[in-house]
Design an enzyme around this catalytic site. Sequence first.
Site, PDB file in Angstrom:
ATOM      1  N   GLU A 139       0.689  -1.312  -0.085  1.00 16.67           N
ATOM      2  CA  GLU A 139       0.196   0.004   0.016  1.00 16.67           C
ATOM      3  C   GLU A 139       1.004   1.573  -0.268  1.00 16.67           C
ATOM      4  OE1 GLU A 139      -2.373  -0.676   3.596  1.00 16.67           O
ATOM      5  OE2 GLU A 139      -3.670  -2.441   2.586  1.00 16.67           O
ATOM      6  N   GLU A 246      -6.222 -10.475  -1.206  1.00 13.35           N
ATOM      7  CA  GLU A 246      -6.648 -10.677  -0.342  1.00 13.35           C
ATOM      8  C   GLU A 246      -7.916 -10.547  -0.605  1.00 13.35           C
ATOM      9  OE1 GLU A 246      -5.257  -7.016   2.339  1.00 13.35           O
ATOM     10  OE2 GLU A 246      -3.673  -7.460   1.958  1.00 13.35           O
TER      11      GLU A 246
HETATM   12  C1  HAH Z   1      -5.593  -4.415   3.879  1.00 16.21           C
HETATM   13  N1  HAH Z   1      -5.995  -3.080   3.220  1.00 16.21           N
HETATM   14  C2  HAH Z   1      -4.502  -4.883   4.410  1.00 16.21           C
HETATM   15  O1  HAH Z   1      -3.298  -5.418   3.325  1.00 16.21           O
HETATM   16  C3  HAH Z   1      -4.204  -6.047   5.682  1.00 16.21           C
HETATM   17  O2  HAH Z   1      -2.915  -6.396   5.799  1.00 16.21           O
HETATM   18  C4  HAH Z   1      -5.553  -6.194   6.965  1.00 16.21           C
HETATM   19  O3  HAH Z   1      -5.532  -7.327   7.426  1.00 16.21           O
HETATM   20  C5  HAH Z   1      -7.074  -6.036   6.077  1.00 16.21           C
HETATM   21  C6  HAH Z   1      -7.075  -4.756   4.629  1.00 16.21           C
HETATM   22  C7  HAH Z   1      -7.142  -2.574   2.933  1.00 16.21           C
HETATM   23  C8  HAH Z   1      -6.976  -1.512   3.094  1.00 16.21           C
HETATM   24  C9  HAH Z   1      -8.639  -0.572   2.689  1.00 16.21           C
HETATM   25  O4  HAH Z   1      -8.997  -1.761   1.333  1.00 16.21           O
HETATM   26  C10 HAH Z   1      -8.482   0.773   2.681  1.00 16.21           C
HETATM   27  C11 HAH Z   1      -8.554   1.287   3.213  1.00 16.21           C
HETATM   28  C12 HAH Z   1      -7.324   0.722   3.892  1.00 16.21           C
HETATM   29  C13 HAH Z   1      -6.402  -0.172   3.881  1.00 16.21           C
END
Ligand code: HAH
Length: 336
Positions: A139, A246
């Site tokens: 990210e 994911e």
């Molecule tokens: C993810 N971020 C992460 O990669 C993962 O490590 C965590 O457990 C859950 C989600 C997703 C995310 C998003 O879809 C929107 C804003 C911030 C982060």
Amino acid sequence: MNQTVNEARVPALSDVYEDYFSIGAAVNPLTLGTQKELLTKHFNSMTAENEMKFEALQPEFNRFTFDTADKMVAFAQAHDMKMRGHTLIWHNQTPDWMFLQRDGTTIDRETLLERMKKHIKTVMERYKGKIYCWDVVNEAVADEGEAILRPSKWTDIIGESFIEYAFKYAHKADPNALLFYNDYNACHPHKRDKIYQLVKGLIDKGVPIHGIGLQAHWNIVDPSYDDIKRAIETYASLGLNIHFTEMDVSVFEYHDRRTELLEPTEEMISRQADRYHTFFEIFRSYADVIDSVTFWGVADDYTWLDDFPVTGRKNWPFVFDAKHQPKSAFWNILDF
Ligand code: HAH
């Protein structure tokens, strides 16, 4: 619907997809117990939901805590599952000490690079041969605006080159591991183009990177099928491997903040099933470039979406329901 089906007649997802890509799930110490049967029957890959993040593995300077992560790796090995590593460098779930000196002031660039290298080396060497790929950087790209990277302590202290250092250190620590850049909203055209530029820049500089992870936190309307196809084609044009890392399909549109539902409506479940059908149809048609599809969980009794983006609101994003029965989405992804 929702009747207990004869378990023996339910085909294993990972068997059905054997010739296409591996089928993974994110797990945690709770779900490794409560969802063990589904997990070991249907999935041939797993990812630790939180247990390999920076704060979990090195909560204090030079104090590494591997107990839980080790158990997960042992579970994967015992059940002949591959394991993806998530994640080495991220702006979240990284403890503050990483960026501070003992007196509380910010550390300098060289020291942060040293600490980054130490963390990556210690973690990757421990799991050499057991974790076949890593989300090296998670990210880093900004959602809005023209700047490619989101501002973070990493960019503040090291600058944009923090990403190439992370990949170089990772490659050195385990030359056999496949190294991924991972992000969400990776199918949205604006962010897709920025991820493409970032990764192309890395490749042009000779940085060791092998794949792009598209998180696939999707919902019943977004993203569009065309955007998904275009994103796959764009990233694949870099010659890289694609993992959906994911995946979950929220029954709520992103701006739908309703909290009163105790069960998903029939309409939600049927729209979700349609979406899953087409998503997997798309995945199969690009199976030459997609090596892995991982769900961010296993069944509807546990999902991070129960707390995101609305705290305490139940969601039902998977292909198995809260009682571990296959949903229409499950039968739909087997229907080809
Ligand atoms: C993810 N971020 C992460 O990669 C993962 O490590 C965590 O457990 C859950 C989600 C997703 C995310 C998003 O879809 C929107 C804003 C911030 C982060």
